[in-house]
Design a protein around this motif. Structure first.
Motif, short mmCIF file in Angstrom:
data_model
loop_
_atom_site.label_atom_id
_atom_site.label_comp_id
_atom_site.label_asym_id
_atom_site.label_seq_id
_atom_site.Cartn_x
_atom_site.Cartn_y
_atom_site.Cartn_z
N VAL A 1 0.83 -1.20 0.00
CA VAL A 1 0.00 0.00 0.00
C VAL A 1 0.87 1.25 0.00
O VAL A 1 0.67 2.19 -0.79
CB VAL A 1 -0.94 -0.02 1.22
N ALA A 2 1.87 1.28 0.89
CA ALA A 2 2.73 2.46 1.01
C ALA A 2 3.52 2.71 -0.27
O ALA A 2 3.71 3.87 -0.67
CB ALA A 2 3.68 2.29 2.19
N ALA A 3 3.97 1.64 -0.93
CA ALA A 3 4.75 1.80 -2.15
C ALA A 3 3.93 2.45 -3.26
O ALA A 3 4.40 3.34 -3.98
CB ALA A 3 5.28 0.44 -2.61
N LEU A 4 2.68 2.01 -3.41
CA LEU A 4 1.83 2.60 -4.44
C LEU A 4 1.48 4.04 -4.09
O LEU A 4 1.49 4.93 -4.96
CB LEU A 4 0.56 1.77 -4.62
N VAL A 5 1.17 4.31 -2.83
CA VAL A 5 0.88 5.69 -2.40
C VAL A 5 2.08 6.59 -2.66
O VAL A 5 1.93 7.74 -3.09
CB VAL A 5 0.47 5.71 -0.91
N ASP A 6 3.27 6.07 -2.41
CA ASP A 6 4.47 6.87 -2.64
C ASP A 6 4.60 7.26 -4.12
O ASP A 6 4.91 8.41 -4.45
CB ASP A 6 5.70 6.07 -2.20
N VAL A 7 4.34 6.30 -5.01
CA VAL A 7 4.41 6.58 -6.45
C VAL A 7 3.33 7.59 -6.86
O VAL A 7 3.56 8.43 -7.72
CB VAL A 7 4.27 5.27 -7.26
N GLU A 8 2.16 7.51 -6.21
CA GLU A 8 1.02 8.35 -6.59
C GLU A 8 0.79 9.54 -5.67
O GLU A 8 -0.30 10.11 -5.64
CB GLU A 8 -0.25 7.48 -6.61
N ARG A 9 1.81 9.94 -4.92
CA ARG A 9 1.60 10.99 -3.90
C ARG A 9 1.11 12.31 -4.50
O ARG A 9 0.41 13.08 -3.83
CB ARG A 9 2.87 11.20 -3.07
N ASP A 10 1.43 12.59 -5.76
CA ASP A 10 0.95 13.83 -6.38
C ASP A 10 -0.55 13.79 -6.66
O ASP A 10 -1.15 14.83 -6.97
CB ASP A 10 1.70 14.09 -7.69
N TRP A 11 -1.15 12.61 -6.58
CA TRP A 11 -2.59 12.46 -6.80
C TRP A 11 -3.40 12.71 -5.52
O TRP A 11 -4.64 12.72 -5.58
CB TRP A 11 -2.89 11.06 -7.31
N ILE A 12 -2.74 12.88 -4.40
CA ILE A 12 -3.48 13.04 -3.14
C ILE A 12 -4.04 14.45 -3.07
O ILE A 12 -3.28 15.43 -3.09
CB ILE A 12 -2.57 12.76 -1.93
N PRO A 13 -5.36 14.60 -2.98
CA PRO A 13 -5.95 15.95 -2.92
C PRO A 13 -5.51 16.68 -1.66
O PRO A 13 -5.22 16.07 -0.63
CB PRO A 13 -7.46 15.67 -2.90
N THR A 14 -5.49 18.00 -1.73
CA THR A 14 -5.11 18.81 -0.57
C THR A 14 -6.31 19.45 0.11
O THR A 14 -6.18 19.94 1.23
CB THR A 14 -4.13 19.92 -1.01
N ALA A 15 -7.47 19.42 -0.53
CA ALA A 15 -8.66 20.05 0.07
C ALA A 15 -9.13 19.26 1.27
O ALA A 15 -8.96 18.03 1.35
CB ALA A 15 -9.77 20.14 -0.98
#
Length: 355
Positions: free
Chosen positions: A119-133
């Motif tokens: 889970v953490a590895a995929l989140v790390d790759v996709e961290r720019d997709w995490i919304p900030t709102a």
């Protein structure tokens, strides 16, 4: 479980969809990030962990998951912290429940640290997709299903593990009108209602559709034997504040042991709120709604977060509850939970797993 290190291959997409994604118009579960994680189980071990561009999987029509339902999933979220870092909320709890589902469906467990690392590895790759709102996050969907190409009613010997991620906003945007479901049954004693099995959700689709056609947003499932006790909502565990006590149906083999449920109970203890986990009779809730003793009611789930219930319906009669905007406990709870997940206050419970 034995500590293991994830052997992971990463292949990044050549064409990111991030720039063309409208983060102001996110429908829950419709927008997927650029990548997915996949792994295989064969010969008694998990192998072939890869992060690949999100896309189609090549599967045979004879795989046993399609015929006999060996499939289940998890749901958790990642958040952009106040300081710009990224965390996943309580993945250890999801890892443990993942294996609980696997056991019940006669499927292989995954070492908890491999689950968390995946889970953490995929989140790390996709961290720019995490919304900030605020009230937005990256929803994470791990799923496992059987892949033996064999039409025999036996447990598969091979499986595929996939993790998908979706940027999401609020699941519900208004107070819910719910009904107690007394005709259809979600789960029975001795079954697998406590597992996040795909079949549990398939069986709920017809009664859910009928409830929506009747003007309801959700149902509260009741016990299969008598239909006299509240169990859980379709998208969340359910909780009630009666006479100053937080009351929720106790977990059993018909009720999902929700991560948000556990979090709410812990925060209630922190706030000095008395908590009761027990069977909750519909008659008690109806009487509480009539007398005013039922001062708060809400769903608690990863997708739903804290979803206020505005109206409950039993046997065709509506019981309107207090204005959710005036509810002291659930509003404070929602704010406290958000403050922890977004890193605005100290995480004294150690729930945020930093990526």
């Amino acid at each position: 479980m034995i500590t293991e290190t994830l052997d992971l291959k990463i292949t990044r997409t050549a064409h990111s969809r991030l720039a063309e994604t409208d983060f102001n118009q996110l429908q829950f579960g419709h927008t997927f990030t650029d990548h997915m994680l996949v792994a295989d189980y064969a010969d008694g071990e998990w192998k072939n962990f890869q992060i690949l561009p999100y896309g189609e999987l090549s599967l045979l029509p004879s795989i046993s998951a399609l015929h006999y339902g060996q499939a289940f999933f998890e749901g958790l979220k990642a958040y952009k912290q106040q300081d710009g870092s990224v965390s996943v909320f309580r993945p250890d709890k999801n890892a443990a429940r993942f294996n609980k589902s696997a056991q019940r469906l006669s499927m292989p467990e995954m070492p908890e640290d491999l689950f968390i690392q995946s889970v953490a590895a995929l989140v790390d790759v996709e961290r720019d997709w995490i919304p900030t709102a605020d009230n937005h996050s990256l929803y994470i969907r791990p799923v496992m299903f059987a892949t033996d190409p064999y039409l025999g009613v036996v447990a598969s010997k091979t499986y595929k593990f996939v993790v998908l991620t979706c940027p999401v906003g609020p699941y519900f945007t208004k107070p819910l009108r719910v009904k107690f479901e007394t005709q259809y049954t979600r789960a029975a004693e001795g079954g697998f209602g406590y597992a996040k099995a795909a079949g549990n959700y398939a069986g709920a689709m017809l009664p859910t559709r009928k409830a929506i056609e009747e003007g309801f947003d959700q149902m509260i499932w009741t016990d299969a034997k008598e239909h006299l006790y509240a169990e859980e909502m379709g998208a969340a565990n359910v909780m009630f504040m009666i006479d100053g006590k937080l009351i929720t149906p106790s977990t059993r083999d018909t009720i999902l042991d929700g991560v948000t449920r556990d979090t709410v109970l812990a925060l209630a203890h922190d706030m000095g709120i008395p908590v009761e986990e027990r069977r909750v009779a519909i008659s008690e809730l109806v009487e509480g709604a009539k007398s005013g003793k039922l001062t708060d009611a809400f769903g608690a789930g990863t997708a739903a977060t804290i979803a206020p219930i505005g109206t409950i319906n039993y046997q065709g009669e509506d019981y309107k509850l207090s204005d959710p905007a005036t509810r002291e406990f659930s509003n404070k709870l929602f704010q406290t939970l958000n403050d922890i997940r977004y890193g605005r206050v100290s995480d004294t419970h150690g729930w945020n797993y930093k990526v």
